[in-house]
Every structure is written in structure tokens, then in C-alpha cells.
Design a protein around this motif. Structure first.
Motif, PDB file in Angstrom:
ATOM      1  N   SER A  90       0.828  -1.216   0.000  1.00  0.00           N
ATOM      2  CA  SER A  90       0.000   0.000   0.000  1.00  0.00           C
ATOM      3  C   SER A  90       0.861   1.266   0.000  1.00  0.00           C
ATOM      4  O   SER A  90       0.522   2.262  -0.649  1.00  0.00           O
ATOM      5  CB  SER A  90      -0.939   0.005   1.202  1.00  0.00           C
ATOM      6  N   THR A  91       1.989   1.222   0.695  1.00  0.00           N
ATOM      7  CA  THR A  91       2.907   2.364   0.711  1.00  0.00           C
ATOM      8  C   THR A  91       3.541   2.540  -0.659  1.00  0.00           C
ATOM      9  O   THR A  91       3.686   3.658  -1.158  1.00  0.00           O
ATOM     10  CB  THR A  91       3.990   2.173   1.784  1.00  0.00           C
ATOM     11  N   PHE A  92       3.890   1.436  -1.277  1.00  0.00           N
ATOM     12  CA  PHE A  92       4.483   1.499  -2.606  1.00  0.00           C
ATOM     13  C   PHE A  92       3.483   2.065  -3.616  1.00  0.00           C
ATOM     14  O   PHE A  92       3.853   2.849  -4.489  1.00  0.00           O
ATOM     15  CB  PHE A  92       4.968   0.102  -3.027  1.00  0.00           C
ATOM     16  N   THR A  93       2.220   1.710  -3.469  1.00  0.00           N
ATOM     17  CA  THR A  93       1.174   2.258  -4.335  1.00  0.00           C
ATOM     18  C   THR A  93       1.072   3.766  -4.149  1.00  0.00           C
ATOM     19  O   THR A  93       0.905   4.503  -5.130  1.00  0.00           O
ATOM     20  CB  THR A  93      -0.179   1.582  -4.038  1.00  0.00           C
ATOM     21  N   LYS A  94       1.194   4.234  -2.916  1.00  0.00           N
ATOM     22  CA  LYS A  94       1.190   5.680  -2.665  1.00  0.00           C
ATOM     23  C   LYS A  94       2.324   6.357  -3.422  1.00  0.00           C
ATOM     24  O   LYS A  94       2.150   7.433  -3.995  1.00  0.00           O
ATOM     25  CB  LYS A  94       1.335   5.982  -1.171  1.00  0.00           C
ATOM     26  N   MET A  95       3.474   5.734  -3.425  1.00  0.00           N
ATOM     27  CA  MET A  95       4.620   6.312  -4.125  1.00  0.00           C
ATOM     28  C   MET A  95       4.387   6.333  -5.630  1.00  0.00           C
ATOM     29  O   MET A  95       4.720   7.316  -6.300  1.00  0.00           O
ATOM     30  CB  MET A  95       5.892   5.546  -3.778  1.00  0.00           C
ATOM     31  N   ILE A  96       3.822   5.286  -6.155  1.00  0.00           N
ATOM     32  CA  ILE A  96       3.518   5.239  -7.589  1.00  0.00           C
ATOM     33  C   ILE A  96       2.555   6.365  -7.959  1.00  0.00           C
ATOM     34  O   ILE A  96       2.650   6.952  -9.037  1.00  0.00           O
ATOM     35  CB  ILE A  96       2.962   3.854  -7.973  1.00  0.00           C
ATOM     36  N   ASN A  97       1.663   6.716  -7.029  1.00  0.00           N
ATOM     37  CA  ASN A  97       0.678   7.775  -7.258  1.00  0.00           C
ATOM     38  C   ASN A  97       1.162   9.148  -6.778  1.00  0.00           C
ATOM     39  O   ASN A  97       0.368  10.080  -6.691  1.00  0.00           O
ATOM     40  CB  ASN A  97      -0.646   7.423  -6.570  1.00  0.00           C
ATOM     41  N   ASN A  98       2.458   9.264  -6.473  1.00  0.00           N
ATOM     42  CA  ASN A  98       3.058  10.520  -6.004  1.00  0.00           C
ATOM     43  C   ASN A  98       2.343  11.101  -4.791  1.00  0.00           C
ATOM     44  O   ASN A  98       2.103  12.304  -4.700  1.00  0.00           O
ATOM     45  CB  ASN A  98       3.124  11.555  -7.136  1.00  0.00           C
ATOM     46  N   GLU A  99       2.029  10.228  -3.833  1.00  0.00           N
ATOM     47  CA  GLU A  99       1.427  10.654  -2.583  1.00  0.00           C
ATOM     48  C   GLU A  99       2.503  10.659  -1.487  1.00  0.00           C
ATOM     49  O   GLU A  99       3.549  10.032  -1.632  1.00  0.00           O
ATOM     50  CB  GLU A  99       0.283   9.713  -2.194  1.00  0.00           C
ATOM     51  N   HIS A 100       2.225  11.349  -0.407  1.00  0.00           N
ATOM     52  CA  HIS A 100       3.181  11.446   0.703  1.00  0.00           C
ATOM     53  C   HIS A 100       3.343  10.098   1.395  1.00  0.00           C
ATOM     54  O   HIS A 100       2.374   9.368   1.577  1.00  0.00           O
ATOM     55  CB  HIS A 100       2.704  12.472   1.725  1.00  0.00           C
ATOM     56  N   VAL A 101       4.585   9.785   1.755  1.00  0.00           N
ATOM     57  CA  VAL A 101       4.881   8.597   2.558  1.00  0.00           C
ATOM     58  C   VAL A 101       5.756   9.039   3.726  1.00  0.00           C
ATOM     59  O   VAL A 101       6.314  10.142   3.724  1.00  0.00           O
ATOM     60  CB  VAL A 101       5.581   7.483   1.740  1.00  0.00           C
ATOM     61  N   ALA A 102       5.900   8.187   4.712  1.00  0.00           N
ATOM     62  CA  ALA A 102       6.685   8.510   5.903  1.00  0.00           C
ATOM     63  C   ALA A 102       8.167   8.669   5.557  1.00  0.00           C
ATOM     64  O   ALA A 102       8.694   8.019   4.646  1.00  0.00           O
ATOM     65  CB  ALA A 102       6.509   7.419   6.956  1.00  0.00           C
ATOM     66  N   LEU A 103       8.812   9.536   6.316  1.00  0.00           N
ATOM     67  CA  LEU A 103      10.232   9.792   6.105  1.00  0.00           C
ATOM     68  C   LEU A 103      11.071   8.532   6.263  1.00  0.00           C
ATOM     69  O   LEU A 103      12.051   8.338   5.548  1.00  0.00           O
ATOM     70  CB  LEU A 103      10.714  10.876   7.077  1.00  0.00           C
ATOM     71  N   ASP A 104      10.697   7.642   7.175  1.00  0.00           N
ATOM     72  CA  ASP A 104      11.482   6.419   7.364  1.00  0.00           C
ATOM     73  C   ASP A 104      11.460   5.532   6.120  1.00  0.00           C
ATOM     74  O   ASP A 104      12.418   4.822   5.844  1.00  0.00           O
ATOM     75  CB  ASP A 104      11.050   5.649   8.612  1.00  0.00           C
ATOM     76  N   VAL A 105      10.383   5.595   5.343  1.00  0.00           N
ATOM     77  CA  VAL A 105      10.323   4.837   4.086  1.00  0.00           C
ATOM     78  C   VAL A 105      11.361   5.383   3.114  1.00  0.00           C
ATOM     79  O   VAL A 105      12.122   4.621   2.501  1.00  0.00           O
ATOM     80  CB  VAL A 105       8.903   4.905   3.460  1.00  0.00           C
ATOM     81  N   LEU A 106      11.414   6.702   3.004  1.00  0.00           N
ATOM     82  CA  LEU A 106      12.399   7.318   2.108  1.00  0.00           C
ATOM     83  C   LEU A 106      13.816   7.043   2.590  1.00  0.00           C
ATOM     84  O   LEU A 106      14.714   6.801   1.777  1.00  0.00           O
ATOM     85  CB  LEU A 106      12.150   8.825   2.019  1.00  0.00           C
ATOM     86  N   ALA A 107      14.011   7.029   3.899  1.00  0.00           N
ATOM     87  CA  ALA A 107      15.335   6.736   4.456  1.00  0.00           C
ATOM     88  C   ALA A 107      15.754   5.298   4.139  1.00  0.00           C
ATOM     89  O   ALA A 107      16.904   5.048   3.763  1.00  0.00           O
ATOM     90  CB  ALA A 107      15.337   6.978   5.968  1.00  0.00           C
ATOM     91  N   ARG A 108      14.823   4.347   4.274  1.00  0.00           N
ATOM     92  CA  ARG A 108      15.146   2.938   3.968  1.00  0.00           C
ATOM     93  C   ARG A 108      15.524   2.778   2.499  1.00  0.00           C
ATOM     94  O   ARG A 108      16.463   2.045   2.167  1.00  0.00           O
ATOM     95  CB  ARG A 108      13.969   2.034   4.300  1.00  0.00           C
ATOM     96  N   ILE A 109      14.802   3.461   1.620  1.00  0.00           N
ATOM     97  CA  ILE A 109      15.112   3.382   0.191  1.00  0.00           C
ATOM     98  C   ILE A 109      16.487   3.984  -0.077  1.00  0.00           C
ATOM     99  O   ILE A 109      17.302   3.400  -0.792  1.00  0.00           O
ATOM    100  CB  ILE A 109      14.025   4.087  -0.647  1.00  0.00           C
ATOM    101  N   SER A 110      16.754   5.144   0.514  1.00  0.00           N
ATOM    102  CA  SER A 110      18.051   5.799   0.319  1.00  0.00           C
ATOM    103  C   SER A 110      19.199   4.917   0.794  1.00  0.00           C
ATOM    104  O   SER A 110      20.220   4.803   0.113  1.00  0.00           O
ATOM    105  CB  SER A 110      18.084   7.136   1.065  1.00  0.00           C
ATOM    106  N   LEU A 111      19.034   4.305   1.956  1.00  0.00           N
ATOM    107  CA  LEU A 111      20.086   3.418   2.468  1.00  0.00           C
ATOM    108  C   LEU A 111      20.278   2.205   1.578  1.00  0.00           C
ATOM    109  O   LEU A 111      21.407   1.795   1.299  1.00  0.00           O
ATOM    110  CB  LEU A 111      19.759   2.987   3.896  1.00  0.00           C
ATOM    111  N   ALA A 112      19.189   1.621   1.110  1.00  0.00           N
ATOM    112  CA  ALA A 112      19.276   0.432   0.259  1.00  0.00           C
ATOM    113  C   ALA A 112      19.950   0.743  -1.077  1.00  0.00           C
ATOM    114  O   ALA A 112      20.678  -0.098  -1.615  1.00  0.00           O
ATOM    115  CB  ALA A 112      17.882  -0.144   0.019  1.00  0.00           C
ATOM    116  N   LEU A 113      19.707   1.943  -1.596  1.00  0.00           N
ATOM    117  CA  LEU A 113      20.266   2.315  -2.900  1.00  0.00           C
ATOM    118  C   LEU A 113      21.584   3.072  -2.781  1.00  0.00           C
ATOM    119  O   LEU A 113      22.226   3.360  -3.789  1.00  0.00           O
ATOM    120  CB  LEU A 113      19.256   3.152  -3.690  1.00  0.00           C
ATOM    121  N   GLY A 114      21.982   3.413  -1.553  1.00  0.00           N
ATOM    122  CA  GLY A 114      23.227   4.152  -1.354  1.00  0.00           C
ATOM    123  C   GLY A 114      23.184   5.545  -1.941  1.00  0.00           C
ATOM    124  O   GLY A 114      24.137   5.979  -2.593  1.00  0.00           O
TER     125      GLY A 114
END
Length: 87
Positions: free
Chosen positions: A40-64
Motif C-alpha cells: 500500500s505504501t508502494f502504491t502511494k509512491m507510484i501515485n506521487n502521494e506522501h509517505v513517511a520519512l522512514d520509508v524514504l530513508a530505507r530506500i536511500s540506504l538500500a540504494l546508497g
């Protein structure tokens, strides 16, 4: 003296993330698995909706990369909301 308060509407756009995934040949499903993001969070991102900062942090860490490498933030002014009198 009157102060005008302006409402700011913040839009997010995850286009930089999708471009980065294409450049690195990482499928969206693989990123979701790497970061344990709920569908559901990933769907929000696909639709350019706001997600929690920790989600963005996890993605940033995973992708370096930095958060600014995966999301664009735009502020839009929506005009006067209120006018307050100050004494």
C-alpha cells in the motif's frame, strides 16, 4: 499591523526514484523486497502521494543515495488563508 498567512501545498514526485531504478536495472518489486515496504505504501509512491520519512530513508540506504536523489518536492502557494491583526 496585519499579517497574511499563506497556505503552502507541498507536492512530491518520485520520478527520480523510478529513473534511478531503471538506470540500475532494479525492478520495483525487488526494491520493495529490499526495503520491506508495504504494498500500500508502494502504491502511494507510484501515485506521487506522501509517505513517511522512514520509508524514504530505507530506500536511500538500500540504494546508497540521498533522499534528494529519489524524490522531488515542490511547494505551491495557495493564496491568503487568514489575516490576523497584531497589536
Amino acid at each position: 499591523m496585519a499579517d497574511k498567512k499563506i497556505r503552502h501545498h507541498v507536492k512530491v514526485n518520485y520520478k527520480p526514484l523510478w529513473i534511478l531504478l531503471i538506470k540500475r536495472d532494479i525492478p520495483k518489486q525487488k526494491l520493495r523486497e529490499m526495503t520491506d515496504i508495504a504494498p500500500s505504501t508502494f502504491t502511494k509512491m507510484i501515485n506521487n502521494e506522501h509517505v513517511a520519512l522512514d520509508v524514504l530513508a530505507r530506500i536511500s540506504l538500500a540504494l546508497g543515495c540521498g533522499i534528494d536523489d529519489i524524490v522531488e518536492i515542490e511547494g505551491l502557494l495557495q493564496g491568503d488563508v487568514t489575516t490576523e491583526e497584531q497589536s
